[in-house]
Scaffold this active site. Sequence first.
Site, PDB file in Angstrom:
ATOM      1  N   GLU A  40     -27.624  31.725  38.100  1.00  0.00           N
ATOM      2  CA  GLU A  40     -28.741  31.318  38.953  1.00  0.00           C
ATOM      3  C   GLU A  40     -29.536  30.192  38.284  1.00  0.00           C
ATOM      4  OE1 GLU A  40     -29.857  35.737  40.822  1.00  0.00           O
ATOM      5  OE2 GLU A  40     -30.712  35.106  38.918  1.00  0.00           O
ATOM      6  N   THR A 124     -31.851  35.309  43.148  1.00  0.00           N
ATOM      7  CA  THR A 124     -31.236  35.683  44.412  1.00  0.00           C
ATOM      8  C   THR A 124     -31.775  37.041  44.858  1.00  0.00           C
ATOM      9  OG1 THR A 124     -29.410  36.677  43.199  1.00  0.00           O
ATOM     10  CG2 THR A 124     -29.114  34.410  43.957  1.00  0.00           C
ATOM     11  N   LYS A 207     -35.011  42.072  48.925  1.00  0.00           N
ATOM     12  CA  LYS A 207     -34.790  43.139  47.925  1.00  0.00           C
ATOM     13  C   LYS A 207     -34.168  42.540  46.675  1.00  0.00           C
ATOM     14  CE  LYS A 207     -31.657  47.132  47.359  1.00  0.00           C
ATOM     15  NZ  LYS A 207     -30.472  46.610  46.671  1.00  0.00           N
ATOM     16  N   ASP A 208     -34.704  42.905  45.516  1.00  0.00           N
ATOM     17  CA  ASP A 208     -34.104  42.416  44.268  1.00  0.00           C
ATOM     18  C   ASP A 208     -34.148  43.494  43.197  1.00  0.00           C
ATOM     19  OD1 ASP A 208     -36.629  42.506  43.136  1.00  0.00           O
ATOM     20  OD2 ASP A 208     -36.450  40.522  42.195  1.00  0.00           O
ATOM     21  N   MET A 209     -33.918  43.092  41.942  1.00  0.00           N
ATOM     22  CA  MET A 209     -33.884  44.070  40.855  1.00  0.00           C
ATOM     23  C   MET A 209     -34.874  43.746  39.733  1.00  0.00           C
ATOM     24  SD  MET A 209     -29.718  44.548  40.763  1.00  0.00           S
ATOM     25  CE  MET A 209     -29.686  45.773  39.467  1.00  0.00           C
ATOM     26  N   GLU A 210     -35.785  42.774  39.944  1.00  0.00           N
ATOM     27  CA  GLU A 210     -36.698  42.387  38.862  1.00  0.00           C
ATOM     28  C   GLU A 210     -38.154  42.150  39.289  1.00  0.00           C
ATOM     29  OE1 GLU A 210     -33.854  40.422  39.433  1.00  0.00           O
ATOM     30  OE2 GLU A 210     -32.571  41.246  37.845  1.00  0.00           O
ATOM     31  N   ASP A 233     -27.284  38.079  50.401  1.00  0.00           N
ATOM     32  CA  ASP A 233     -26.609  39.125  51.179  1.00  0.00           C
ATOM     33  C   ASP A 233     -27.619  39.821  52.097  1.00  0.00           C
ATOM     34  OD1 ASP A 233     -27.066  40.056  48.121  1.00  0.00           O
ATOM     35  OD2 ASP A 233     -27.706  41.620  49.505  1.00  0.00           O
TER      36      ASP A 233
HETATM   37  N1  SAH Z   1     -21.935  41.457  40.601  1.00  0.00           N
HETATM   38  C1  SAH Z   1     -23.071  40.671  40.149  1.00  0.00           C
HETATM   39  C2  SAH Z   1     -24.223  41.604  39.929  1.00  0.00           C
HETATM   40  C3  SAH Z   1     -25.533  40.920  39.977  1.00  0.00           C
HETATM   41  S1  SAH Z   1     -26.796  42.053  40.114  1.00  0.00           S
HETATM   42  C4  SAH Z   1     -22.694  39.846  38.945  1.00  0.00           C
HETATM   43  O1  SAH Z   1     -22.641  40.347  37.837  1.00  0.00           O
HETATM   44  O2  SAH Z   1     -22.450  38.655  39.099  1.00  0.00           O
HETATM   45  C5  SAH Z   1     -27.796  41.300  41.293  1.00  0.00           C
HETATM   46  C6  SAH Z   1     -28.791  40.261  40.822  1.00  0.00           C
HETATM   47  O3  SAH Z   1     -29.089  39.496  41.968  1.00  0.00           O
HETATM   48  C7  SAH Z   1     -30.102  40.843  40.347  1.00  0.00           C
HETATM   49  O4  SAH Z   1     -30.690  40.012  39.383  1.00  0.00           O
HETATM   50  C8  SAH Z   1     -30.946  40.922  41.618  1.00  0.00           C
HETATM   51  O5  SAH Z   1     -32.309  40.599  41.419  1.00  0.00           O
HETATM   52  C9  SAH Z   1     -30.302  39.927  42.583  1.00  0.00           C
HETATM   53  N2  SAH Z   1     -29.880  40.453  43.905  1.00  0.00           N
HETATM   54  C10 SAH Z   1     -29.206  39.732  44.822  1.00  0.00           C
HETATM   55  N3  SAH Z   1     -28.955  40.461  45.931  1.00  0.00           N
HETATM   56  C11 SAH Z   1     -29.486  41.685  45.724  1.00  0.00           C
HETATM   57  C12 SAH Z   1     -29.558  42.888  46.513  1.00  0.00           C
HETATM   58  N4  SAH Z   1     -29.034  42.978  47.725  1.00  0.00           N
HETATM   59  N5  SAH Z   1     -30.154  43.963  45.968  1.00  0.00           N
HETATM   60  C13 SAH Z   1     -30.703  43.892  44.751  1.00  0.00           C
HETATM   61  N6  SAH Z   1     -30.658  42.797  43.958  1.00  0.00           N
HETATM   62  C14 SAH Z   1     -30.071  41.693  44.436  1.00  0.00           C
END
Ligand code: SAH
Length: 275
Positions: A40, A124, A207-210, A233
């Site tokens: 990213e 993302t 929605k994200d993870m951070e 997505d």
């Molecule tokens: N398979 C991927 C995993 C990435 S994890 C890889 O290793 O390339 C997802 C990352 O993208 C996290 O940093 C999160 O913040 C963001 N993200 C994107 N789409 C997301 C979703 N639908 N839910 C949660 N996080 C998402």
Amino acid sequence: MKFTSTFALLFTTAPLSHAVSTMSSKKIHNVVIAIAMEAEAKPFIEHLKLDQSKDFFNPRSPFQAYQGKYNECNLTVITNGKDEVHGTGVDNVGTIPATLATYLALDKLEVDDNKVDLLINAGTCGGFKSMGAEVGDVFLTTAVANHDRRIPIPSFTDYGIGKIESTNVPNLAKALDAKMGVCTTGNSLDAHDIDHHHMKENEASVKDMEAAAIAWTCEMHKTPHFGLKVVTDIVDGDKPTQEEFMENLGTAAKSLQEALPKAIEFICGKDHGEL
Ligand code: SAH
């Protein structure tokens, strides 16, 4: 800044983070951009020709920093680096690394007398089509909250959700043609029924993870913050998240690379009230 926050507390009932950012009239010159994944961050770092700052973080941490100037702004991009603890070598996504990297970066810049005017959490995200999100959209956060910190003890429930207002950036949204909404954070890429219930309660558009973890860390430092997120997505769609995520990561990183420099260009030298 101390005066500003005291002033804000006296005259508004809004959460402090929001008050600090909108009441401050200080011009923005020092910006941190927190990005979880290398894929990213890379196009943006290359585009702005930022240099890697090898001694910014303690080398025992996996975190990476890139610094440089853009017009009137000092920029510091931080990424969460790769997982060496489990030896998987993938990006350190999720709330724990994001919290630690953000804390260390804000602390270091403060100690170096380089206090941060604004932190942008770029990356993302998943988007909710029920809230008008489409793949490739750029979203600016209005607030962040957690959907996977369920603590059914009344006095702890709000702490678990941990909703935090983002700094108010309606003019930036117009300039970028970006959508605005709440970002809901959890430590899983996929989502189960209970998550869907809580994400809806959070009125999330993305929605994200951070994001919620980074906002919490910024609050500690009284640093205004918001998220700039590109949709990879659709969370309430038919495709499995992981497949759609991998399919669109390249395009989203490109869209991020277009939106981020425009955002920096718009922000630098302005005061918070103009955003
Ligand atoms: N398979 C991927 C995993 C990435 S994890 C890889 O290793 O390339 C997802 C990352 O993208 C996290 O940093 C999160 O913040 C963001 N993200 C994107 N789409 C997301 C979703 N639908 N839910 C949660 N996080 C998402």
